[in-house]
Motif scaffolding. Structure first.
Motif, PDB file in Angstrom:
ATOM      1  N   ASP A 100     -35.814   5.879  26.187  1.00 41.08           N
ATOM      2  CA  ASP A 100     -35.828   4.907  25.086  1.00 41.08           C
ATOM      3  C   ASP A 100     -34.569   5.045  24.235  1.00 41.08           C
ATOM      4  OD1 ASP A 100     -38.335   4.320  26.027  1.00 41.08           O
ATOM      5  OD2 ASP A 100     -39.390   5.417  24.431  1.00 41.08           O
ATOM      6  N   ARG A 101     -34.224   6.274  23.917  1.00 39.92           N
ATOM      7  CA  ARG A 101     -33.084   6.541  23.033  1.00 39.92           C
ATOM      8  C   ARG A 101     -31.775   6.125  23.714  1.00 39.92           C
ATOM      9  NH1 ARG A 101     -32.171   6.676  17.869  1.00 39.92           N
ATOM     10  NH2 ARG A 101     -34.253   7.613  17.658  1.00 39.92           N
ATOM     11  N   ALA A 102     -31.665   6.431  24.991  1.00 33.51           N
ATOM     12  CA  ALA A 102     -30.439   6.051  25.722  1.00 33.51           C
ATOM     13  C   ALA A 102     -30.297   4.534  25.753  1.00 33.51           C
ATOM     14  CB  ALA A 102     -30.475   6.602  27.143  1.00 33.51           C
ATOM     15  N   LEU A 103     -31.430   3.840  25.938  1.00 34.04           N
ATOM     16  CA  LEU A 103     -31.399   2.371  25.929  1.00 34.04           C
ATOM     17  C   LEU A 103     -30.908   1.867  24.578  1.00 34.04           C
ATOM     18  CD1 LEU A 103     -34.728   1.423  27.739  1.00 34.04           C
ATOM     19  CD2 LEU A 103     -32.423   0.815  28.506  1.00 34.04           C
ATOM     20  N   LEU A 104     -31.464   2.411  23.518  1.00 35.14           N
ATOM     21  CA  LEU A 104     -31.063   1.992  22.172  1.00 35.14           C
ATOM     22  C   LEU A 104     -29.566   2.230  21.977  1.00 35.14           C
ATOM     23  CD1 LEU A 104     -32.060   0.960  19.338  1.00 35.14           C
ATOM     24  CD2 LEU A 104     -31.975   3.360  18.652  1.00 35.14           C
ATOM     25  N   ASN A 105     -29.118   3.397  22.415  1.00 43.45           N
ATOM     26  CA  ASN A 105     -27.704   3.724  22.224  1.00 43.45           C
ATOM     27  C   ASN A 105     -26.791   2.791  23.021  1.00 43.45           C
ATOM     28  OD1 ASN A 105     -28.324   5.698  20.428  1.00 43.45           O
ATOM     29  ND2 ASN A 105     -28.086   7.406  21.874  1.00 43.45           N
ATOM     30  N   ARG A 106     -27.229   2.423  24.196  1.00 46.50           N
ATOM     31  CA  ARG A 106     -26.427   1.481  24.983  1.00 46.50           C
ATOM     32  C   ARG A 106     -26.441   0.089  24.344  1.00 46.50           C
ATOM     33  NH1 ARG A 106     -26.627   3.741  30.403  1.00 46.50           N
ATOM     34  NH2 ARG A 106     -25.116   5.414  30.156  1.00 46.50           N
ATOM     35  N   LEU A 107     -27.632  -0.306  23.838  1.00 49.08           N
ATOM     36  CA  LEU A 107     -27.751  -1.643  23.247  1.00 49.08           C
ATOM     37  C   LEU A 107     -26.961  -1.746  21.946  1.00 49.08           C
ATOM     38  CD1 LEU A 107     -31.545  -2.313  23.917  1.00 49.08           C
ATOM     39  CD2 LEU A 107     -29.614  -3.542  24.936  1.00 49.08           C
ATOM     40  N   CYS A 108     -26.889  -0.632  21.220  1.00 52.94           N
ATOM     41  CA  CYS A 108     -26.187  -0.621  19.927  1.00 52.94           C
ATOM     42  C   CYS A 108     -25.059   0.408  19.998  1.00 52.94           C
ATOM     43  CB  CYS A 108     -27.143  -0.277  18.790  1.00 52.94           C
ATOM     44  SG  CYS A 108     -28.599  -1.338  18.728  1.00 52.94           S
ATOM     45  N   PRO A 109     -23.974   0.102  20.693  1.00 54.69           N
ATOM     46  CA  PRO A 109     -22.889   1.084  20.844  1.00 54.69           C
ATOM     47  C   PRO A 109     -22.178   1.302  19.512  1.00 54.69           C
ATOM     48  CG  PRO A 109     -22.199  -1.042  21.699  1.00 54.69           C
ATOM     49  CD  PRO A 109     -23.627  -1.197  21.282  1.00 54.69           C
ATOM     50  N   PRO A 110     -21.581   2.478  19.326  1.00 49.33           N
ATOM     51  CA  PRO A 110     -20.894   2.750  18.065  1.00 49.33           C
ATOM     52  C   PRO A 110     -19.612   1.920  17.953  1.00 49.33           C
ATOM     53  CG  PRO A 110     -20.531   4.535  19.643  1.00 49.33           C
ATOM     54  CD  PRO A 110     -21.511   3.596  20.273  1.00 49.33           C
ATOM     55  N   ASN A 111     -19.267   1.510  16.753  1.00 46.57           N
ATOM     56  CA  ASN A 111     -17.980   0.839  16.545  1.00 46.57           C
ATOM     57  C   ASN A 111     -16.901   1.905  16.367  1.00 46.57           C
ATOM     58  OD1 ASN A 111     -18.261   1.862  13.992  1.00 46.57           O
ATOM     59  ND2 ASN A 111     -18.567  -0.113  12.987  1.00 46.57           N
ATOM     60  N   LYS A 112     -15.692   1.485  15.991  1.00 44.57           N
ATOM     61  CA  LYS A 112     -14.577   2.437  15.908  1.00 44.57           C
ATOM     62  C   LYS A 112     -14.851   3.559  14.908  1.00 44.57           C
ATOM     63  CE  LYS A 112     -10.801  -0.411  17.599  1.00 44.57           C
ATOM     64  NZ  LYS A 112      -9.743  -1.363  17.252  1.00 44.57           N
ATOM     65  N   GLU A 113     -15.641   3.243  13.885  1.00 41.99           N
ATOM     66  CA  GLU A 113     -15.982   4.271  12.893  1.00 41.99           C
ATOM     67  C   GLU A 113     -17.209   5.079  13.325  1.00 41.99           C
ATOM     68  OE1 GLU A 113     -15.402   0.878  11.594  1.00 41.99           O
ATOM     69  OE2 GLU A 113     -13.331   1.614  11.676  1.00 41.99           O
ATOM     70  N   GLY A 114     -17.693   4.835  14.510  1.00 43.72           N
ATOM     71  CA  GLY A 114     -18.834   5.602  15.008  1.00 43.72           C
ATOM     72  C   GLY A 114     -20.182   5.107  14.505  1.00 43.72           C
ATOM     73  N   LYS A 115     -20.218   3.957  13.856  1.00 37.85           N
ATOM     74  CA  LYS A 115     -21.502   3.442  13.334  1.00 37.85           C
ATOM     75  C   LYS A 115     -22.139   2.477  14.336  1.00 37.85           C
ATOM     76  CE  LYS A 115     -22.666   3.073   9.045  1.00 37.85           C
ATOM     77  NZ  LYS A 115     -23.116   4.411   8.650  1.00 37.85           N
ATOM     78  N   ARG A 116     -23.455   2.617  14.485  1.00 39.95           N
ATOM     79  CA  ARG A 116     -24.208   1.713  15.357  1.00 39.95           C
ATOM     80  C   ARG A 116     -24.864   0.616  14.525  1.00 39.95           C
ATOM     81  NH1 ARG A 116     -24.782   4.229  20.308  1.00 39.95           N
ATOM     82  NH2 ARG A 116     -24.399   6.473  20.284  1.00 39.95           N
ATOM     83  N   SER A 117     -24.980  -0.572  15.093  1.00 40.00           N
ATOM     84  CA  SER A 117     -25.632  -1.650  14.340  1.00 40.00           C
ATOM     85  C   SER A 117     -26.333  -2.612  15.283  1.00 40.00           C
ATOM     86  CB  SER A 117     -24.585  -2.403  13.515  1.00 40.00           C
ATOM     87  OG  SER A 117     -23.627  -2.969  14.380  1.00 40.00           O
ATOM     88  N   PHE A 118     -27.271  -3.377  14.720  1.00 38.79           N
ATOM     89  CA  PHE A 118     -27.922  -4.455  15.469  1.00 38.79           C
ATOM     90  C   PHE A 118     -27.061  -5.702  15.356  1.00 38.79           C
ATOM     91  CE2 PHE A 118     -31.787  -2.052  13.917  1.00 38.79           C
ATOM     92  CZ  PHE A 118     -32.145  -1.546  15.157  1.00 38.79           C
ATOM     93  N   ASN A 119     -27.055  -6.537  16.370  1.00 41.95           N
ATOM     94  CA  ASN A 119     -26.376  -7.821  16.178  1.00 41.95           C
ATOM     95  C   ASN A 119     -27.426  -8.916  15.989  1.00 41.95           C
ATOM     96  OD1 ASN A 119     -27.264  -8.482  18.724  1.00 41.95           O
ATOM     97  ND2 ASN A 119     -25.234  -8.974  19.538  1.00 41.95           N
TER      98      ASN A 119
END
Lengths: 636, 636
Positions: free
Chosen positions: A172-191
């Motif tokens: 589940d966590r790996a899926l979330l991480n793939r779906l919400c990849p980090p931006n250049k500052e390392g922050k993840r977000s929903f689109n």
């Protein structure tokens, strides 16, 4: 449009030459001239070559204030496999109204599928001296709408299987991480599209890191039940070997094989969305809401859950604009959406009709075609299309031929590609009279909607006056407003002037409001039964699978949708050989599916193929190009 | 074109905004203005909306007398999975030539596949301030060429399986009767496409009834060996679950199941035909000559044998016309044919280049892109495309980046979608120098064709001057005519002015004639070995299957065709992880296929996927439409 600059007088030849020869003998006007006659300015449309233009939906905003023209739907009696000239009559009627009766008129036709064009039936531009031109451009690619549908349909299909595949190998966590990849500052977000899913799940958090493990699972794992997937791939080709296939047999797919199949593209739910949508924003919602199957917990999974509703809309953004063309006599035509009223709803689009009604304005005419017999095409026009559009037709034309009526009266089987039996070529009034039971039921069913019914008898050279009279008499006594003999195939609009006059009178003399066959707030089964009764059935029989699906869709909250029956076009019943007006039969519902985005439930009546096949000698044998002139030859 | 009316000055912003934002910030000119600058009159093209036009092939007849411009091909070093900006450099160079150096210029690009656009890579319109606009129209549907290829490819596929099916249930005589149905007078006849087959069979009779039973069998029964069918279905979607499938599992197909699969549409032989054809008549012949497999007796079976070569040409008749678009700085672009030089030949079309060379005329420039590294894209450009077109390039540009050179020098793996390792973001001259072996081999291989090689160093903000100097030095010492640092991504054409000047000098100073890597009249194996040697291989190893196919194609008379290797783009060798300039390896040929219509033999080097897949979070997650403005968002 007596003062119209675009009307073109035809020089007709007898016997009637081949369709493509007639089409090639007339030099079409530049489509900007047709547009100008409709008061469209160049910023209202995009040219696609010299003879086609896409009319932009934004026109609707500009003409919002104006009144509508008369709205005429063309259906038919139960046809032979040869077709009874419904498109031809639609075009001929418009040529009469526009070129002979000084009316503003727009013909609304459906884009043909390339499957039949290269298969058995040939094109669908009308025929003889009642055609849309250039007929090769009409029949091939057009402005790419069906190709866009194919692309969108299959992107969604690929998204489904790939998602199931990726979920099978990731936490589940790996899926979330793939779906919400980090931006250049390392922050993840929903689109944006993810917020649609979060909202549906009742999760109001805005940051991926705030989700509980339970919420991560709910959000990131769609957990699609592979057996529940109803979304199939499509292709605009008659490829029978794709009806049932096994996919995922490559070594990289790690044994995740699954049985599925291809339908012909026009049967895609995306085609139905295109036909029924009313705006770009509405199309975005419908495409996102399309249900492809269920989660293992029984929740419906949508295109937006898969993150692809926006991309589908982008693929369809030009397809939403109807295509402007012209008839042989220079009257305007809007081509949009697709055929196959047996397995789809088979009506041209709501937006094309809406634009056309404003462009012709009060006193003008919009003639729109509904596929096959009135039992399926017109029924769906009324109960699905008019329900969503809010538009009210004044008149329904029912096209009949002596040939088809003789078949319904007990004449021998009519088979495409085989010579017609003598019964169809010599006078037999009794056979015609016996067959009129089919016409009569179509008339009374259609009249029940509150419209005036005009019967168009599409005359062939072998028809006798006595036969034609018999049909007229039967039609009037069955309640038709009028019944008119037409020769538009041989004479163009001139041959449908009487039909035009009758249609005008019918439109001016409507006395009742539009009535639907069923209300939306009854159960799925009650709606199916209302339609079955109109077919002449004494009851309905549901398979176990159909029962299960009805129960599921009702539980999922989809029971208020209208019904789109998938039924043979060759009989009121489910048995193609039952001609005339069968009654007392029990209609078998083999399965029930749902097009939630388009907005209907579709029961499968008996076995219905959703992918045609090719014969031993398909039409394509005759189709070629003259490489010197660049002209298409052999297209029929 | 210093006097050009269409050149547009860019206002560049730093840091460089997202591609779609730059693209949307510039109002494109109406494409008729771009056409006018090229001296095209309205009857030379068909508009497709306001910003695209199909330039009609008939233009070639009118400009036949004029001289050609300079012909420049853009290839690259062996790329990272992120791409090294080859399209961007192609566009930037043209913006420099057209908007800053007063040259007449046309950019020839390939239409992107929608697979990657919605998958991992995103679109292919260039990037930053060097793009083709409108970039959404460039990346989506365009003018429908790839959709036409899909339709044609799959019509042929359906024709194959259906023919095998019908032959399995009918006698020779019944097949003949179906193929030649009686007309109204009861007479049977052959049609044009059937005479092609009769001629091939050496039968000179003109009436079906004159055939002997032996001749009926030869003519009417293709007797296709199902195991020999190499023709696959295609789809322009990354659908990995279609790589290997079983078809024909429906009950009506009577157990005639068969294993096959789908490729991505741009890998279709029909795409290769489109790229290599020179006229409508030539395309008709090539499409008809495409071989789909063998008869059980080992004879090649063509599209014309199946009766479908004409219909395929009709489906492709508009696709043969290249699409005119524009760069951000208002210079003209012709978009035609497709990408994927690894599994196809991946070059833009011969007809687009030919039209462009005449339109710019002597002193003008046509810059055409060849896919991936020069080992595959440029090699195929020279040995296949130029061989068929008869055109001679003067200059080859090789695009290099510090990033890719560091990878070749031993830097850590570069993975799409994962953050770049620090090694790529900080100065490391030694790593760059070590990686220049890759560049050096591309230079010497390309120089061997007799063209001048200019290296374009596509600069990133993290590159240091010392690193850039190292590349320049290495390039010159490897025999490059020049090596130039470019900043067109950040600055548009202005950032590629030095490159433009170098390319101009290179074109004006060609001292050798064009030399191919191999002659056509040697054996298939000798040709494969010539190419393998250019990769650095010490030998070639053929699988049993490859040996069998080479023997068969040689026997069938196809050994004089050029070779189109299907090989990974990530290494000179067949192993993607072998960076730099590997040598001494043995190149494994797993299988050998033939595109007889397009005109080449294609050996499969190791395992090459012909259908990409989607990742867990494909690009489509970000793609949507602003339903208020109608603008596409999130496209990259």
């Amino acid at each position: 449009m007596g003062s119209s600059n675009t009307v073109r007088k035809l020089q007709v030849v007898s016997p009637v030459p081949a369709d493509i020869d007639i089409a090639n003998s007339v030099q079409p006007l530049h489509i900007s001239e047709i547009a100008q006659e409709l008061n469209l300015s160049p910023n209202h449309y995009d040219l696609y070559g010299k003879y086609k233009a896409k009319v932009l939906l934004s026109v609707l905003d500009e003409v919002k204030g104006g009144g509508d023209g008369y709205y005429v739907v063309v259906g038919g009696i139960t046809p032979t496999p040869l077709g009874e000239g419904k498109s031809t009559t639609t075009v001929g009627l418009c040529q009469a109204l526009g070129a002979f009766l000084d009316k503003k008129v727009v013909t609304c036709l459906r884009q043909p599928s390339q499957g039949p064009t290269f298969g058995i039936k040939g094109g669908a531009a009308g025929g003889g001296y009642s055609q849309v031109i250039p007929m090769d451009e009409f029949n091939l690619h057009l402005t790419g709408d069906i190709h866009a549908i194919t692309a969108a349909n299959n992107l969604l299909a690929a998204a489904i299987d790939t998602r199931v595949f990726h979920e099978s190998t990731q936490s589940d966590r790996a899926l979330l991480n793939r779906l919400c990849p980090p931006n250049k500052e390392g922050k993840r977000s929903f689109n944006d599209i993810m917020f649609r899913r979060l909202k549906k799940l009742g999760i109001s958090k805005t940051k991926p890191e705030d989700l509980t493990p339970q919420e991560v699972k709910k959000f990131a794992r769609l957990d699609i039940d592979s057996d529940s997937i109803t979304w199939r791939r499509v292709m605009d080709v008659n490829d029978r070997f794709l009806r049932k296939i096994t996919i995922g047999q490559g070594p990289e797919e790690k044994g995740m094989v699954r049985e599925t199949g291809f339908d012909i593209s026009v049967a895609s739910e995306i085609m139905a969305v295109l036909a029924l949508t009313t705006s770009l924003a509405d199309m975005r919602e419908r495409l996102g809401n399309m249900v492809i199957g269920n989660s293992k917990a029984g929740e419906p999974i949508t295109a937006d859950d898969l993150g692809v509703g926006g991309a589908l809309t982008v693929l369809m953004k030009d397809a939403i604009n109807p295509t402007l063309m012209q008839t042989l006599e220079g009257t305007p035509v809007l081509v949009h959406a697709g055929p196959f009223a047996n397995i789809a709803h088979g009506n041209s689009s709501v937006v094309a009709d809406k634009i056309a009604l404003k462009l012709v304005g009060p006193g003008g005419f919009v003639v729109t075609e509904a596929g096959f017999g009135a039992d399926i095409g017109t029924e769906k026009f009324m109960n699905i299309k008019c329900r969503y559009s809010g538009l009210t037709p004044q008149c329904a034309v029912i096209v009949a031929t002596i040939r088809a009526l003789k078949m319904h009266g007990g004449g021998p089987e009519v088979v495409a590609g085989k010579p017609l039996d003598r019964a169809y070529l010599t006078e037999n009034v009794a056979l015609v009279e016996a067959g009129c039971v089919n016409l009569a039921r179509h008339i009374s069913n259609t009249k029940a909607y509150g419209v005036n019914v005009v019967v168009a008898i599409n005359m062939f050279s072998t028809d006798s006056q006595a036969e034609l009279n018999a049909v007229r008499t039967a039609a009037i006594s069955a309640g038709a407003f009028d019944a008119v003999i037409c020769t538009h195939h041989a004479h163009g609009g001139k041959g449908a002037v009487d039909l035009g006059i009758a249609v005008q009178k019918a439109c001016e003399n409507v006395s009742q409001p539009l009535k639907f066959l069923y209300p939306l707030d009854i159960s799925i089964k009650e709606k199916i039964e209302a339609i079955a009764t109109s077919y002449g059935a004494s009851g309905v029989e549901y398979s176990e699978q159909a029962e299960k699906q009805i129960e599921m869709y009702s539980k999922q909250g989809f029971s208020t949708l209208p019904i789109c029956m998938a039924k043979t076009q060759y009989s009121f019943s489910h048995i193609p050989s039952e001609k005339g007006a069968p009654s007392g039969f029990v209609l078998p519902i083999r399965d029930v599916r749902a097009s939630i985005g388009a907005g209907f439930i579709y029961p499968l009546v008996g076995t219905m193929s959703t992918m045609p096949g090719l014969p031993t000698r398909p039409c394509f044998y005759d189709i070629d190009i003259d490489t010197t002139t660049g002209k298409v030859i052999g297209l029929s």
